[in-house]
Motif scaffolding. Structure first.
Motif, PDB file in Angstrom:
ATOM      1  N   ASP A  69     -39.822  -0.795 -31.118  1.00 52.04           N
ATOM      2  CA  ASP A  69     -39.509  -2.162 -31.528  1.00 52.04           C
ATOM      3  C   ASP A  69     -38.279  -2.637 -30.772  1.00 52.04           C
ATOM      4  OD1 ASP A  69     -41.270  -3.115 -33.824  1.00 52.04           O
ATOM      5  OD2 ASP A  69     -40.695  -1.115 -34.517  1.00 52.04           O
ATOM      6  N   VAL A  70     -38.280  -3.905 -30.436  1.00 54.87           N
ATOM      7  CA  VAL A  70     -37.099  -4.508 -29.825  1.00 54.87           C
ATOM      8  C   VAL A  70     -36.454  -5.439 -30.841  1.00 54.87           C
ATOM      9  CG1 VAL A  70     -36.218  -5.978 -27.982  1.00 54.87           C
ATOM     10  CG2 VAL A  70     -38.078  -4.394 -27.517  1.00 54.87           C
ATOM     11  N   PHE A  71     -35.188  -5.219 -31.072  1.00 57.86           N
ATOM     12  CA  PHE A  71     -34.416  -6.100 -31.939  1.00 57.86           C
ATOM     13  C   PHE A  71     -33.347  -6.770 -31.090  1.00 57.86           C
ATOM     14  CE2 PHE A  71     -35.918  -2.539 -34.562  1.00 57.86           C
ATOM     15  CZ  PHE A  71     -36.624  -3.233 -35.540  1.00 57.86           C
ATOM     16  N   SER A  72     -32.622  -7.679 -31.703  1.00 57.02           N
ATOM     17  CA  SER A  72     -31.564  -8.337 -30.958  1.00 57.02           C
ATOM     18  C   SER A  72     -30.538  -7.306 -30.484  1.00 57.02           C
ATOM     19  CB  SER A  72     -30.896  -9.378 -31.864  1.00 57.02           C
ATOM     20  OG  SER A  72     -29.836  -9.972 -31.171  1.00 57.02           O
ATOM     21  N   GLY A  73     -30.441  -7.156 -29.187  1.00 58.37           N
ATOM     22  CA  GLY A  73     -29.423  -6.270 -28.623  1.00 58.37           C
ATOM     23  C   GLY A  73     -29.763  -4.799 -28.625  1.00 58.37           C
ATOM     24  N   ARG A  74     -30.942  -4.415 -29.086  1.00 59.96           N
ATOM     25  CA  ARG A  74     -31.258  -2.984 -29.083  1.00 59.96           C
ATOM     26  C   ARG A  74     -32.755  -2.734 -28.997  1.00 59.96           C
ATOM     27  NH1 ARG A  74     -32.049  -1.327 -34.855  1.00 59.96           N
ATOM     28  NH2 ARG A  74     -31.800  -3.236 -36.019  1.00 59.96           N
ATOM     29  N   LEU A  75     -33.054  -1.611 -28.371  1.00 64.93           N
ATOM     30  CA  LEU A  75     -34.429  -1.126 -28.238  1.00 64.93           C
ATOM     31  C   LEU A  75     -34.525   0.135 -29.084  1.00 64.93           C
ATOM     32  CD1 LEU A  75     -37.193  -1.066 -26.751  1.00 64.93           C
ATOM     33  CD2 LEU A  75     -36.006  -0.098 -24.775  1.00 64.93           C
ATOM     34  N   GLN A  76     -35.485   0.164 -29.990  1.00 66.89           N
ATOM     35  CA  GLN A  76     -35.557   1.283 -30.926  1.00 66.89           C
ATOM     36  C   GLN A  76     -36.834   2.100 -30.724  1.00 66.89           C
ATOM     37  OE1 GLN A  76     -34.644   1.014 -35.369  1.00 66.89           O
ATOM     38  NE2 GLN A  76     -36.889   1.066 -35.389  1.00 66.89           N
ATOM     39  N   PHE A  77     -36.664   3.401 -30.598  1.00 67.84           N
ATOM     40  CA  PHE A  77     -37.797   4.332 -30.540  1.00 67.84           C
ATOM     41  C   PHE A  77     -37.733   5.219 -31.774  1.00 67.84           C
ATOM     42  CE2 PHE A  77     -37.183   3.112 -26.187  1.00 67.84           C
ATOM     43  CZ  PHE A  77     -38.445   3.141 -25.603  1.00 67.84           C
ATOM     44  N   ILE A  78     -38.832   5.270 -32.525  1.00 69.62           N
ATOM     45  CA  ILE A  78     -38.945   6.231 -33.620  1.00 69.62           C
ATOM     46  C   ILE A  78     -40.005   7.242 -33.204  1.00 69.62           C
ATOM     47  CG2 ILE A  78     -39.753   6.553 -36.000  1.00 69.62           C
ATOM     48  CD1 ILE A  78     -38.451   3.874 -36.676  1.00 69.62           C
ATOM     49  N   ILE A  79     -39.646   8.514 -33.260  1.00 69.64           N
ATOM     50  CA  ILE A  79     -40.549   9.574 -32.780  1.00 69.64           C
ATOM     51  C   ILE A  79     -40.828  10.539 -33.925  1.00 69.64           C
ATOM     52  CG2 ILE A  79     -40.790  11.478 -31.119  1.00 69.64           C
ATOM     53  CD1 ILE A  79     -38.480   9.268 -29.738  1.00 69.64           C
ATOM     54  N   ASP A  80     -42.080  10.543 -34.381  1.00 70.22           N
ATOM     55  CA  ASP A  80     -42.489  11.402 -35.499  1.00 70.22           C
ATOM     56  C   ASP A  80     -43.303  12.586 -34.993  1.00 70.22           C
ATOM     57  OD1 ASP A  80     -41.345   9.603 -37.200  1.00 70.22           O
ATOM     58  OD2 ASP A  80     -43.218   8.923 -38.134  1.00 70.22           O
ATOM     59  N   ASP A  81     -43.045  13.754 -35.562  1.00 67.04           N
ATOM     60  CA  ASP A  81     -43.917  14.895 -35.291  1.00 67.04           C
ATOM     61  C   ASP A  81     -44.452  15.430 -36.609  1.00 67.04           C
ATOM     62  OD1 ASP A  81     -42.058  16.894 -36.303  1.00 67.04           O
ATOM     63  OD2 ASP A  81     -40.916  16.660 -34.447  1.00 67.04           O
ATOM     64  N   CYS A  82     -45.141  16.556 -36.574  1.00 68.69           N
ATOM     65  CA  CYS A  82     -45.785  17.087 -37.781  1.00 68.69           C
ATOM     66  C   CYS A  82     -44.993  18.239 -38.397  1.00 68.69           C
ATOM     67  CB  CYS A  82     -47.202  17.565 -37.456  1.00 68.69           C
ATOM     68  SG  CYS A  82     -48.233  16.308 -36.696  1.00 68.69           S
ATOM     69  N   GLY A  83     -43.782  18.458 -37.910  1.00 71.37           N
ATOM     70  CA  GLY A  83     -43.001  19.596 -38.405  1.00 71.37           C
ATOM     71  C   GLY A  83     -41.972  19.186 -39.434  1.00 71.37           C
ATOM     72  N   LYS A  84     -41.214  20.149 -39.834  1.00 72.32           N
ATOM     73  CA  LYS A  84     -40.134  19.917 -40.805  1.00 72.32           C
ATOM     74  C   LYS A  84     -38.883  20.627 -40.303  1.00 72.32           C
ATOM     75  CE  LYS A  84     -43.602  19.864 -44.468  1.00 72.32           C
ATOM     76  NZ  LYS A  84     -43.780  18.420 -44.541  1.00 72.32           N
ATOM     77  N   TRP A  85     -38.596  20.406 -39.050  1.00 71.94           N
ATOM     78  CA  TRP A  85     -37.488  21.127 -38.432  1.00 71.94           C
ATOM     79  C   TRP A  85     -36.213  20.295 -38.439  1.00 71.94           C
ATOM     80  CZ3 TRP A  85     -35.746  19.992 -33.160  1.00 71.94           C
ATOM     81  CH2 TRP A  85     -36.361  18.876 -32.618  1.00 71.94           C
ATOM     82  N   THR A 129     -40.533  15.545 -39.671  1.00 70.63           N
ATOM     83  CA  THR A 129     -39.344  15.201 -38.887  1.00 70.63           C
ATOM     84  C   THR A 129     -39.516  13.879 -38.139  1.00 70.63           C
ATOM     85  OG1 THR A 129     -38.846  17.536 -38.626  1.00 70.63           O
ATOM     86  CG2 THR A 129     -37.763  16.046 -37.098  1.00 70.63           C
ATOM     87  N   ARG A 130     -38.496  13.060 -38.239  1.00 69.67           N
ATOM     88  CA  ARG A 130     -38.483  11.754 -37.557  1.00 69.67           C
ATOM     89  C   ARG A 130     -37.177  11.610 -36.793  1.00 69.67           C
ATOM     90  NH1 ARG A 130     -39.946   6.082 -40.321  1.00 69.67           N
ATOM     91  NH2 ARG A 130     -41.940   6.730 -39.428  1.00 69.67           N
ATOM     92  N   ALA A 131     -37.285  11.299 -35.509  1.00 65.88           N
ATOM     93  CA  ALA A 131     -36.094  11.012 -34.696  1.00 65.88           C
ATOM     94  C   ALA A 131     -36.018   9.510 -34.462  1.00 65.88           C
ATOM     95  CB  ALA A 131     -36.184  11.745 -33.363  1.00 65.88           C
ATOM     96  N   THR A 132     -34.830   8.966 -34.569  1.00 64.20           N
ATOM     97  CA  THR A 132     -34.620   7.544 -34.274  1.00 64.20           C
ATOM     98  C   THR A 132     -33.620   7.430 -33.138  1.00 64.20           C
ATOM     99  OG1 THR A 132     -34.989   6.986 -36.598  1.00 64.20           O
ATOM    100  CG2 THR A 132     -33.909   5.314 -35.226  1.00 64.20           C
ATOM    101  N   LEU A 133     -34.063   6.797 -32.066  1.00 67.74           N
ATOM    102  CA  LEU A 133     -33.220   6.645 -30.879  1.00 67.74           C
ATOM    103  C   LEU A 133     -33.018   5.154 -30.610  1.00 67.74           C
ATOM    104  CD1 LEU A 133     -33.443   8.641 -27.579  1.00 67.74           C
ATOM    105  CD2 LEU A 133     -33.409   6.156 -27.471  1.00 67.74           C
ATOM    106  N   ILE A 134     -31.764   4.767 -30.480  1.00 63.56           N
ATOM    107  CA  ILE A 134     -31.437   3.362 -30.212  1.00 63.56           C
ATOM    108  C   ILE A 134     -30.837   3.246 -28.818  1.00 63.56           C
ATOM    109  CG2 ILE A 134     -30.045   1.376 -30.929  1.00 63.56           C
ATOM    110  CD1 ILE A 134     -31.962   2.153 -33.103  1.00 63.56           C
ATOM    111  N   TRP A 135     -31.379   2.318 -28.040  1.00 68.45           N
ATOM    112  CA  TRP A 135     -30.842   2.056 -26.693  1.00 68.45           C
ATOM    113  C   TRP A 135     -30.292   0.627 -26.688  1.00 68.45           C
ATOM    114  CZ3 TRP A 135     -30.480   5.543 -22.710  1.00 68.45           C
ATOM    115  CH2 TRP A 135     -30.067   5.037 -21.475  1.00 68.45           C
ATOM    116  N   PRO A 136     -29.026   0.462 -26.352  1.00 70.94           N
ATOM    117  CA  PRO A 136     -28.450  -0.891 -26.385  1.00 70.94           C
ATOM    118  C   PRO A 136     -29.003  -1.790 -25.275  1.00 70.94           C
ATOM    119  CG  PRO A 136     -26.872   0.662 -25.476  1.00 70.94           C
ATOM    120  CD  PRO A 136     -28.058   1.470 -25.900  1.00 70.94           C
ATOM    121  N   LEU A 137     -29.209  -3.056 -25.600  1.00 73.43           N
ATOM    122  CA  LEU A 137     -29.629  -4.037 -24.599  1.00 73.43           C
ATOM    123  C   LEU A 137     -28.494  -5.036 -24.424  1.00 73.43           C
ATOM    124  CD1 LEU A 137     -33.238  -4.735 -25.951  1.00 73.43           C
ATOM    125  CD2 LEU A 137     -32.630  -3.344 -23.953  1.00 73.43           C
ATOM    126  N   SER A 138     -28.195  -5.371 -23.192  1.00 71.68           N
ATOM    127  CA  SER A 138     -27.077  -6.308 -22.979  1.00 71.68           C
ATOM    128  C   SER A 138     -27.589  -7.734 -22.958  1.00 71.68           C
ATOM    129  CB  SER A 138     -26.366  -5.975 -21.665  1.00 71.68           C
ATOM    130  OG  SER A 138     -27.295  -5.873 -20.626  1.00 71.68           O
TER     131      SER A 138
END
Lengths: 138, 113
Positions: A69-85, A129-138
């Motif tokens: 998803d792209v929000f104002s000023g940031r690009l967001q990646f949510i990465i889900d897998d099937c584990g519980k690590w 397990t879910r990872a959330t990665l935010i990349w700033p947009l200028s």
């Protein structure tokens, strides 16, 4: 504005190049510069590779799902897998000492966190397990 | 990633350019290190002056190369790491085990000692 993009891939190393291309194209469309888009793809791919290996044990029947998803000023990646690590205990976020320092593995989370503005790990609604990665947009 | 090799003053100089990231190219780089480990001189100067990006897999190959050479009594030194790559060495603490140089002559002299 890019919203609600979902990519679901099997836990198979052969998908890596396609996912990398997907991330770079999304990044460019969202406004990440040509210079920085490789950094974005490295950060996301480090998380995806960990999801495949540590979350899904490399089982091709298990999938990794990437939500973008792209929000104002940031690009967001949510990465889900099937584990519980838990990366903090399973991988460590700090470089090791001694033998761990000279290990050829275990630096992906550290690199991704250093490249991206934000990377954290938690659980999704299914308890996986879910990872959330935010990349700033200028 | 492009890989160029040459023997200079008895040292194997490996010059990399592009992205040192996961993919088939990394297998080629592993092969070059394996050759270096079997080399009589056993010392490697790795020129990263034209490497813009590196991921954990790329770092892993460098660490494996460094460790394998050390086990055989050889050494690996890094030449001209770019700012991004140098920062990567710092955050991963690999800067504490890699010898780094910005002058090729100085690096070669050190490796010949």
């Amino acid at each position: 504005m890019l919203k609600g993009i979902v990519l679901k891939v099997p836990s198979d190393d052969t998908v890596a190049e396609a996912v990398q291309t997907f991330v770079e194209k999304i990044g460019l469309v969202a406004g990440v510069s040509e210079e920085d888009v490789t950094g974005l793809s490295i950060a996301v791919m480090e998380v995806v590779k960990n999801a495949i290996e540590h979350g899904n044990g490399g089982d091709p029947k298990k999938h990794v799902t990437i939500y973008v998803d792209v929000f104002s000023g940031r690009l967001q990646f949510i990465i889900d897998d099937c584990g519980k690590w838990v990366p903090d205990s399973d991988l460590g976020h700090e470089p090791g000492e001694g033998e761990a320092l000279i290990s050829s593995r275990g630096r992906g989370v550290l690199i991704a966190r250093n490249l991206a503005r934000w990377l954290d790990y938690g659980l999704n609604s299914e308890g996986n397990t879910r990872a959330t990665l935010i990349w700033p947009l200028s | 990633m492009k890989i160029k090799e040459e023997i200079k003053d008895g040292v194997m100089v490996i010059r990399l350019s592009g992205k040192v990231i996961s993919g088939p190219d990394l297998m080629d780089l592993k092969g070059v290190f394996q050759t270096a480990v079997g080399n009589a001189e056993g010392n490697v100067l790795l020129d990263l002056g034209h490497v813009a990006w590196m991921d954990s897999s790329g770092l892993g190959v460098l660490v494996s190369g460094h460790t394998s050479l050390a086990r055989e009594g050889g050494r690996m030194a890094i030449l001209n790491a770019t700012k991004k790559i140098h920062e990567l060495f710092i955050i991963t603490k690999l800067i504490t085990i890699f010898e780094t140089f910005t002058d090729e002559g100085e690096a070669l002299s050190s490796l010949k000692e």
